[in-house]
Design an enzyme around this catalytic site. Sequence first.
Site, PDB file in Angstrom:
ATOM      1  N   LEU A 130      54.953  41.874  32.083  1.00 11.53           N
ATOM      2  CA  LEU A 130      55.054  41.132  33.349  1.00 11.53           C
ATOM      3  C   LEU A 130      54.021  41.715  34.303  1.00 11.53           C
ATOM      4  CD1 LEU A 130      58.942  40.974  33.642  1.00 11.53           C
ATOM      5  CD2 LEU A 130      57.391  39.250  32.712  1.00 11.53           C
ATOM      6  N   SER A 170      45.841  48.519  33.761  1.00 11.24           N
ATOM      7  CA  SER A 170      45.416  47.837  34.982  1.00 11.24           C
ATOM      8  C   SER A 170      44.784  48.815  35.959  1.00 11.24           C
ATOM      9  CB  SER A 170      46.659  47.206  35.616  1.00 11.24           C
ATOM     10  OG  SER A 170      46.403  46.831  36.932  1.00 11.24           O
ATOM     11  N   TYR A 228      55.014  48.016  39.228  1.00 11.61           N
ATOM     12  CA  TYR A 228      54.144  47.461  38.197  1.00 11.61           C
ATOM     13  C   TYR A 228      53.118  48.508  37.737  1.00 11.61           C
ATOM     14  CZ  TYR A 228      50.233  44.931  36.152  1.00 11.61           C
ATOM     15  OH  TYR A 228      49.212  44.535  35.314  1.00 11.61           O
ATOM     16  N   LYS A 250      52.702  50.635  34.022  1.00  8.06           N
ATOM     17  CA  LYS A 250      51.491  50.724  33.198  1.00  8.06           C
ATOM     18  C   LYS A 250      51.115  52.193  32.958  1.00  8.06           C
ATOM     19  CE  LYS A 250      50.596  46.408  32.512  1.00  8.06           C
ATOM     20  NZ  LYS A 250      50.590  45.835  31.174  1.00  8.06           N
TER      21      LYS A 250
HETATM   22  P1  NAD Z   1      50.313  36.375  31.231  1.00  4.65           P
HETATM   23  O1  NAD Z   1      51.626  36.387  31.929  1.00  4.65           O
HETATM   24  O2  NAD Z   1      49.515  35.124  31.278  1.00  4.65           O
HETATM   25  O3  NAD Z   1      50.489  36.798  29.707  1.00  4.65           O
HETATM   26  C1  NAD Z   1      51.472  37.696  29.267  1.00  4.65           C
HETATM   27  C2  NAD Z   1      52.195  37.053  28.086  1.00  4.65           C
HETATM   28  O4  NAD Z   1      53.181  37.953  27.590  1.00  4.65           O
HETATM   29  C3  NAD Z   1      52.923  35.768  28.474  1.00  4.65           C
HETATM   30  O5  NAD Z   1      52.551  34.748  27.567  1.00  4.65           O
HETATM   31  C4  NAD Z   1      54.405  36.117  28.343  1.00  4.65           C
HETATM   32  O6  NAD Z   1      55.160  35.014  27.934  1.00  4.65           O
HETATM   33  C5  NAD Z   1      54.377  37.225  27.318  1.00  4.65           C
HETATM   34  N1  NAD Z   1      55.480  38.204  27.415  1.00  4.65           N
HETATM   35  C6  NAD Z   1      55.908  38.858  28.518  1.00  4.65           C
HETATM   36  N2  NAD Z   1      56.912  39.693  28.191  1.00  4.65           N
HETATM   37  C7  NAD Z   1      57.122  39.578  26.853  1.00  4.65           C
HETATM   38  C8  NAD Z   1      58.003  40.177  25.928  1.00  4.65           C
HETATM   39  N3  NAD Z   1      58.917  41.091  26.325  1.00  4.65           N
HETATM   40  N4  NAD Z   1      57.923  39.849  24.633  1.00  4.65           N
HETATM   41  C9  NAD Z   1      57.011  38.923  24.215  1.00  4.65           C
HETATM   42  N5  NAD Z   1      56.154  38.294  25.040  1.00  4.65           N
HETATM   43  C10 NAD Z   1      56.210  38.618  26.352  1.00  4.65           C
HETATM   44  O7  NAD Z   1      49.477  37.597  31.824  1.00  4.65           O
HETATM   45  P2  NAD Z   1      47.966  37.998  31.604  1.00  4.65           P
HETATM   46  O8  NAD Z   1      47.248  37.829  32.876  1.00  4.65           O
HETATM   47  O9  NAD Z   1      47.441  37.369  30.370  1.00  4.65           O
HETATM   48  O10 NAD Z   1      48.151  39.575  31.394  1.00  4.65           O
HETATM   49  C11 NAD Z   1      48.207  40.173  30.105  1.00  4.65           C
HETATM   50  C12 NAD Z   1      48.396  41.659  30.259  1.00  4.65           C
HETATM   51  O11 NAD Z   1      47.341  42.184  31.056  1.00  4.65           O
HETATM   52  C13 NAD Z   1      49.689  42.052  30.966  1.00  4.65           C
HETATM   53  O12 NAD Z   1      50.233  43.188  30.337  1.00  4.65           O
HETATM   54  C14 NAD Z   1      49.245  42.376  32.390  1.00  4.65           C
HETATM   55  O13 NAD Z   1      50.065  43.323  33.001  1.00  4.65           O
HETATM   56  C15 NAD Z   1      47.852  42.951  32.139  1.00  4.65           C
HETATM   57  N6  NAD Z   1      46.968  42.817  33.316  1.00  4.65           N
HETATM   58  C16 NAD Z   1      46.764  41.591  33.882  1.00  4.65           C
HETATM   59  C17 NAD Z   1      45.954  41.473  35.027  1.00  4.65           C
HETATM   60  C18 NAD Z   1      45.735  40.134  35.704  1.00  4.65           C
HETATM   61  O14 NAD Z   1      45.388  40.116  36.887  1.00  4.65           O
HETATM   62  N7  NAD Z   1      45.906  39.004  35.003  1.00  4.65           N
HETATM   63  C19 NAD Z   1      45.340  42.597  35.565  1.00  4.65           C
HETATM   64  C20 NAD Z   1      45.550  43.832  34.952  1.00  4.65           C
HETATM   65  C21 NAD Z   1      46.369  43.918  33.827  1.00  4.65           C
HETATM   66  N1  UFG Z   2      44.656  36.913  48.334  1.00  4.06           N
HETATM   67  C1  UFG Z   2      44.704  36.021  49.389  1.00  4.06           C
HETATM   68  N2  UFG Z   2      45.521  34.929  49.259  1.00  4.06           N
HETATM   69  C2  UFG Z   2      46.278  34.692  48.156  1.00  4.06           C
HETATM   70  C3  UFG Z   2      46.208  35.612  47.069  1.00  4.06           C
HETATM   71  C4  UFG Z   2      45.391  36.729  47.215  1.00  4.06           C
HETATM   72  O1  UFG Z   2      44.043  36.204  50.411  1.00  4.06           O
HETATM   73  O2  UFG Z   2      47.000  33.691  48.117  1.00  4.06           O
HETATM   74  C5  UFG Z   2      43.758  38.080  48.449  1.00  4.06           C
HETATM   75  C6  UFG Z   2      44.469  39.419  48.378  1.00  4.06           C
HETATM   76  O3  UFG Z   2      44.912  39.807  49.662  1.00  4.06           O
HETATM   77  C7  UFG Z   2      43.370  40.327  47.806  1.00  4.06           C
HETATM   78  C8  UFG Z   2      42.591  39.386  46.877  1.00  4.06           C
HETATM   79  O4  UFG Z   2      42.888  38.064  47.314  1.00  4.06           O
HETATM   80  O5  UFG Z   2      42.515  40.753  48.837  1.00  4.06           O
HETATM   81  C9  UFG Z   2      42.979  39.520  45.403  1.00  4.06           C
HETATM   82  O6  UFG Z   2      44.386  39.392  45.294  1.00  4.06           O
HETATM   83  P1  UFG Z   2      45.097  39.110  43.886  1.00  4.06           P
HETATM   84  O7  UFG Z   2      46.550  38.923  44.168  1.00  4.06           O
HETATM   85  O8  UFG Z   2      44.395  38.012  43.177  1.00  4.06           O
HETATM   86  O9  UFG Z   2      44.822  40.434  43.053  1.00  4.06           O
HETATM   87  P2  UFG Z   2      45.207  41.954  43.314  1.00  4.06           P
HETATM   88  O10 UFG Z   2      43.911  42.709  43.357  1.00  4.06           O
HETATM   89  O11 UFG Z   2      46.140  42.103  44.441  1.00  4.06           O
HETATM   90  O12 UFG Z   2      46.023  42.341  41.989  1.00  4.06           O
HETATM   91  C10 UFG Z   2      45.558  41.943  40.700  1.00  4.06           C
HETATM   92  C11 UFG Z   2      46.735  41.702  39.759  1.00  4.06           C
HETATM   93  C12 UFG Z   2      47.422  42.970  39.360  1.00  4.06           C
HETATM   94  C13 UFG Z   2      46.429  43.982  38.904  1.00  4.06           C
HETATM   95  C14 UFG Z   2      45.347  44.178  39.917  1.00  4.06           C
HETATM   96  C15 UFG Z   2      44.312  45.139  39.400  1.00  4.06           C
HETATM   97  O13 UFG Z   2      47.698  40.876  40.386  1.00  4.06           O
HETATM   98  O14 UFG Z   2      48.300  42.702  38.301  1.00  4.06           O
HETATM   99  O15 UFG Z   2      44.720  42.943  40.186  1.00  4.06           O
HETATM  100  O16 UFG Z   2      43.834  44.722  38.217  1.00  4.06           O
HETATM  101  F1  UFG Z   2      47.062  45.158  38.705  1.00  4.06           F
END
Ligand code: NAD
Ligand code: UFG
Length: 336
Positions: free
Chosen positions: A83, A124, A148, A152
């Site tokens: 998540l 992350s 969160y 990680k």
């Molecule tokens: P996402 O939510 O699109 O994908 C995650 C997938 O994992 C989903 O399809 C969900 O259904 C599945 N999932 C969640 N819990 C599960 C469980 N217990 N068992 C099986 N499946 C499960 O998210 P994403 O953006 O693709 O992120 C993938 C990974 O990268 C995550 O671990 C997230 O924390 C990490 N990450 C994402 C971001 C970002 O901004 N997208 C940044 C840094 C790290």
């Molecule tokens: N922002 C807005 N309006 C919105 C959403 C975001 O102004 O509706 C701004 C935020 O304040 C920030 C920037 O856009 O300045 C980026 O925000 P995001 O929510 O897109 O991303 P974050 O950097 O806060 O966090 C993301 C992921 C986390 C991850 C982190 C670092 O949500 O899971 O990047 O990788 F951990």
Amino acid sequence: MNILITGGAGYIGSHTSITLAKAGHKITIVDNLCNSNIEVIGQITKIIGSKVNFINGDVRNTSLMTKILKEHRIEGVIHFAGLKSITESVANPLLYYSNNVLGSISLIEAMQLNQIKTFVFSSSAAVYGGPAYLPYDEKHPTNPINPYGNSKLQVETILKDWAISDHTVKVSILRYFNPVGAHESGLIGEYPTQFPNNLMPYITKVISGSLTHLNIYGNDYETRDGTGERDYIHVMDLAEGHLAALSHLKNNFGVHIYNLGTGQSTTVLELIKEFEKVNRIEIPYKFSSRREGDLPSYYSDTSKAFKDLGWKTKYDLEQSCQDTYRHVKYIVQLSD
Ligand code: NAD
Ligand code: UFG
């Protein structure tokens, strides 16, 4: 290699599945679809031109994971399932520790039972917490500021201890910055079914008409234009980073940690302007107050990934904006 991709129906996992399959790996996906749609599996099949194994299951189910690893003769695991909403993790921390930490323990237990030792983990930039200096390199202190980020970092610690207990373990920990963009086909991308938390998915909801305007959280930060600065990386560059990390593990034991970002920072206003220019559309926005827990600015030093993995980004923000818009148009046309 036979690779298990957990969370492979999700945003980053689906794009990485394509890159891996195209590089000749045999892919098996496990996902419980808690934040994704089964149709993504069909789209992956369409793009790669062959069937992928898909199992609807939860990584916390150790006996199921043990069975899958055995039946599909898995040799390496890329663990995306988790998540990712910072806000939700503050409101419901146990959900995050259960899913992200216990989920990883369960998966590693199943791997141990099957003598599988190659593991790539989705970490992350959230593990760093407030910047002591910028850009963040991998030696920057880790001090997460929300559950969160803690979840990680806890998994990172578990992986390091696993590698201490068994010197034949091979682990790559990838610390992502802000993934954006979509596959060039437009067939997959990020279009959440739930209320969006992140900037780009919020923009897609505004341009598709589901939301009236974007709220910009704060315009009084000490940045170029007062809005938050981040390091936005195209999801296909991120996918290539996983392929490079997996190849590197072929000849390297132990734990290897890499930032995956571009090294460039972009403000919220700069991103909006680029999106508007590239796609010739208008994004209505309003300034609102700062979002609690937001950092003003951060971006990555990616020199270690380049040095060890030979990986660097190929796409720019213009391409990310174009690809995102192509995917939105595809989704909107489907729902018309
Ligand atoms: P996402 O939510 O699109 O994908 C995650 C997938 O994992 C989903 O399809 C969900 O259904 C599945 N999932 C969640 N819990 C599960 C469980 N217990 N068992 C099986 N499946 C499960 O998210 P994403 O953006 O693709 O992120 C993938 C990974 O990268 C995550 O671990 C997230 O924390 C990490 N990450 C994402 C971001 C970002 O901004 N997208 C940044 C840094 C790290
Ligand atoms: N922002 C807005 N309006 C919105 C959403 C975001 O102004 O509706 C701004 C935020 O304040 C920030 C920037 O856009 O300045 C980026 O925000 P995001 O929510 O897109 O991303 P974050 O950097 O806060 O966090 C993301 C992921 C986390 C991850 C982190 C670092 O949500 O899971 O990047 O990788 F951990």
